[in-house]
Motif scaffolding. Structure first.
Motif, PDB file in Angstrom:
ATOM      1  N   GLY A  33      -6.148  27.753  71.137  1.00 41.49           N
ATOM      2  CA  GLY A  33      -7.173  26.711  71.236  1.00 41.49           C
ATOM      3  C   GLY A  33      -7.869  26.722  72.582  1.00 41.49           C
ATOM      4  N   GLU A  34      -7.077  26.833  73.653  1.00 38.08           N
ATOM      5  CA  GLU A  34      -7.676  26.869  74.993  1.00 38.08           C
ATOM      6  C   GLU A  34      -8.532  28.118  75.162  1.00 38.08           C
ATOM      7  OE1 GLU A  34      -8.785  27.406  78.912  1.00 38.08           O
ATOM      8  OE2 GLU A  34      -7.490  28.843  77.893  1.00 38.08           O
ATOM      9  N   MET A  35      -8.028  29.252  74.688  1.00 40.10           N
ATOM     10  CA  MET A  35      -8.804  30.489  74.809  1.00 40.10           C
ATOM     11  C   MET A  35     -10.088  30.415  73.982  1.00 40.10           C
ATOM     12  SD  MET A  35      -5.844  33.423  74.873  1.00 40.10           S
ATOM     13  CE  MET A  35      -6.976  34.653  74.308  1.00 40.10           C
ATOM     14  N   GLY A  36      -9.997  29.853  72.777  1.00 39.06           N
ATOM     15  CA  GLY A  36     -11.183  29.747  71.928  1.00 39.06           C
ATOM     16  C   GLY A  36     -12.234  28.821  72.507  1.00 39.06           C
ATOM     17  N   LEU A  72     -12.113  36.459  70.977  1.00 39.11           N
ATOM     18  CA  LEU A  72     -11.481  37.482  70.148  1.00 39.11           C
ATOM     19  C   LEU A  72      -9.959  37.433  70.260  1.00 39.11           C
ATOM     20  CD1 LEU A  72     -13.933  40.454  70.788  1.00 39.11           C
ATOM     21  CD2 LEU A  72     -13.701  39.098  68.689  1.00 39.11           C
ATOM     22  N   GLY A  73      -9.451  37.180  71.464  1.00 34.62           N
ATOM     23  CA  GLY A  73      -8.005  37.058  71.663  1.00 34.62           C
ATOM     24  C   GLY A  73      -7.431  35.862  70.937  1.00 34.62           C
ATOM     25  N   ALA A  74      -8.149  34.753  70.942  1.00 33.91           N
ATOM     26  CA  ALA A  74      -7.696  33.546  70.230  1.00 33.91           C
ATOM     27  C   ALA A  74      -7.577  33.830  68.733  1.00 33.91           C
ATOM     28  CB  ALA A  74      -8.663  32.395  70.483  1.00 33.91           C
ATOM     29  N   VAL A  75      -8.563  34.500  68.187  1.00 34.21           N
ATOM     30  CA  VAL A  75      -8.526  34.851  66.764  1.00 34.21           C
ATOM     31  C   VAL A  75      -7.350  35.791  66.494  1.00 34.21           C
ATOM     32  CG1 VAL A  75      -9.757  36.059  64.913  1.00 34.21           C
ATOM     33  CG2 VAL A  75     -10.995  34.477  66.411  1.00 34.21           C
ATOM     34  N   GLU A  87      -0.339  42.041  70.653  1.00 31.12           N
ATOM     35  CA  GLU A  87       0.190  42.446  71.959  1.00 31.12           C
ATOM     36  C   GLU A  87      -0.934  42.509  72.990  1.00 31.12           C
ATOM     37  OE1 GLU A  87       3.390  43.100  73.084  1.00 31.12           O
ATOM     38  OE2 GLU A  87       4.053  42.297  71.162  1.00 31.12           O
ATOM     39  N   TRP A  88      -2.062  43.067  72.593  1.00 31.79           N
ATOM     40  CA  TRP A  88      -3.217  43.141  73.489  1.00 31.79           C
ATOM     41  C   TRP A  88      -3.736  41.744  73.811  1.00 31.79           C
ATOM     42  CZ3 TRP A  88      -5.551  47.207  75.975  1.00 31.79           C
ATOM     43  CH2 TRP A  88      -5.060  48.470  75.674  1.00 31.79           C
ATOM     44  N   ALA A  89      -3.759  40.867  72.819  1.00 34.59           N
ATOM     45  CA  ALA A  89      -4.243  39.496  73.045  1.00 34.59           C
ATOM     46  C   ALA A  89      -3.319  38.746  74.002  1.00 34.59           C
ATOM     47  CB  ALA A  89      -4.354  38.753  71.712  1.00 34.59           C
ATOM     48  N   TYR A  90      -2.002  38.910  73.826  1.00 35.35           N
ATOM     49  CA  TYR A  90      -1.059  38.278  74.752  1.00 35.35           C
ATOM     50  C   TYR A  90      -1.252  38.810  76.166  1.00 35.35           C
ATOM     51  CZ  TYR A  90       1.743  35.872  71.203  1.00 35.35           C
ATOM     52  OH  TYR A  90       2.174  35.024  70.223  1.00 35.35           O
ATOM     53  N   ALA A  91      -1.404  40.115  76.286  1.00 33.73           N
ATOM     54  CA  ALA A  91      -1.618  40.702  77.612  1.00 33.73           C
ATOM     55  C   ALA A  91      -2.907  40.158  78.228  1.00 33.73           C
ATOM     56  CB  ALA A  91      -1.666  42.229  77.517  1.00 33.73           C
ATOM     57  N   GLY A  92      -3.964  40.095  77.432  1.00 32.89           N
ATOM     58  CA  GLY A  92      -5.235  39.572  77.931  1.00 32.89           C
ATOM     59  C   GLY A  92      -5.136  38.127  78.373  1.00 32.89           C
ATOM     60  N   ALA A  93      -4.446  37.303  77.588  1.00 33.29           N
ATOM     61  CA  ALA A  93      -4.277  35.896  77.957  1.00 33.29           C
ATOM     62  C   ALA A  93      -3.473  35.789  79.253  1.00 33.29           C
ATOM     63  CB  ALA A  93      -3.583  35.129  76.833  1.00 33.29           C
ATOM     64  N   THR A 118      -0.971  27.357  85.307  1.00 33.08           N
ATOM     65  CA  THR A 118       0.446  27.733  85.267  1.00 33.08           C
ATOM     66  C   THR A 118       1.055  27.358  83.921  1.00 33.08           C
ATOM     67  OG1 THR A 118       0.592  27.456  87.656  1.00 33.08           O
ATOM     68  CG2 THR A 118       2.668  27.468  86.433  1.00 33.08           C
ATOM     69  N   VAL A 119       0.697  26.197  83.402  1.00 31.55           N
ATOM     70  CA  VAL A 119       1.198  25.762  82.093  1.00 31.55           C
ATOM     71  C   VAL A 119       0.737  26.739  81.008  1.00 31.55           C
ATOM     72  CG1 VAL A 119       1.006  23.971  80.311  1.00 31.55           C
ATOM     73  CG2 VAL A 119       1.455  23.341  82.700  1.00 31.55           C
ATOM     74  N   PHE A 120      -0.524  27.136  81.020  1.00 27.41           N
ATOM     75  CA  PHE A 120      -1.016  28.056  80.000  1.00 27.41           C
ATOM     76  C   PHE A 120      -0.430  29.456  80.156  1.00 27.41           C
ATOM     77  CE2 PHE A 120      -4.219  24.784  79.130  1.00 27.41           C
ATOM     78  CZ  PHE A 120      -4.061  24.726  77.750  1.00 27.41           C
ATOM     79  N   THR A 121      -0.131  29.857  81.375  1.00 26.22           N
ATOM     80  CA  THR A 121       0.568  31.129  81.575  1.00 26.22           C
ATOM     81  C   THR A 121       1.954  31.046  80.942  1.00 26.22           C
ATOM     82  OG1 THR A 121      -0.612  31.490  83.658  1.00 26.22           O
ATOM     83  CG2 THR A 121       1.365  32.810  83.289  1.00 26.22           C
ATOM     84  N   ALA A 122       2.655  29.952  81.190  1.00 27.54           N
ATOM     85  CA  ALA A 122       3.997  29.765  80.623  1.00 27.54           C
ATOM     86  C   ALA A 122       3.943  29.660  79.098  1.00 27.54           C
ATOM     87  CB  ALA A 122       4.649  28.524  81.224  1.00 27.54           C
ATOM     88  N   LEU A 123       2.954  28.965  78.557  1.00 28.41           N
ATOM     89  CA  LEU A 123       2.815  28.858  77.104  1.00 28.41           C
ATOM     90  C   LEU A 123       2.532  30.214  76.466  1.00 28.41           C
ATOM     91  CD1 LEU A 123       0.778  25.532  76.768  1.00 28.41           C
ATOM     92  CD2 LEU A 123       3.122  25.945  75.966  1.00 28.41           C
ATOM     93  N   THR A 124       1.765  31.051  77.151  1.00 25.45           N
ATOM     94  CA  THR A 124       1.491  32.399  76.653  1.00 25.45           C
ATOM     95  C   THR A 124       2.783  33.192  76.555  1.00 25.45           C
ATOM     96  OG1 THR A 124      -0.738  32.387  77.588  1.00 25.45           O
ATOM     97  CG2 THR A 124       0.213  34.543  77.106  1.00 25.45           C
TER      98      THR A 124
END
Length: 143
Positions: A33-36, A72-75, A87-93, A118-124
């Motif tokens: 959601g945040e990425m989108g 694209l990563g969110a999708v 895997e690529w989307a996680y790496a990108g996030a 930091t929270v979004f890094t941890a959530l990723t």
């Protein structure tokens, strides 16, 4: 007659059979959601985002590139299957959030944004760790 007792219940190490998928989907939906939304804001170059990026020293056209990849990563995180794409989307996030943290730290600009980043890094990372087997890459046999 209670037929539920005939079926084995597989619980995680914390005793709850549902905590892993709930944790996975909660983290994944928040990150996607945040990425989108963030990606759409980046592509639109709304003034708030444009001001932050400019203060961090990046050109405004960078927002269109970053925003497109974020959407694209969110999708990719939400659609079923496609484990390599995930895997690529996680790496990108992870690179997006950790890079934003580094940018804020090195410039000293808007340090109040460090906590959410930091929270979004941890959530990723949490989403990646908790992902179900159907969303993981298969291990190739050792050579």
């Amino acid at each position: 007659m209670d037929t539920t007792s005939d079926r084995p219940v597989i619980a995680d190490r914390h005793g709850s059979p549902h905590s892993r998928p709930i944790g996975y989907w909660t983290a994944t939906v928040l990150v996607a959601g945040e990425m989108g939304v963030g990606g759409i804001w980046d592509i639109a170059r709304i003034s708030y985002v444009r001001d932050v990026v400019t203060h961090l020293g990046y050109p405004s056209y960078f927002l269109v590139l970053l925003g497109t990849w974020k959407v694209l990563g969110a999708v990719a995180l939400i659609v079923p299957r496609r484990p390599l794409l995930k895997e690529w989307a996680y790496a990108g996030a992870f690179f997006t959030y950790s890079g934003a943290i580094a940018s804020h730290l090195t410039t000293g600009y808007a340090r109040g944004e460090l906590a959410p980043l930091t929270v979004f890094t941890a959530l990723t990372v949490l989403s990646w760790v908790l992902r179900p087997p159907s969303r993981r890459m298969r291990r190739s046999p050792e050579l």
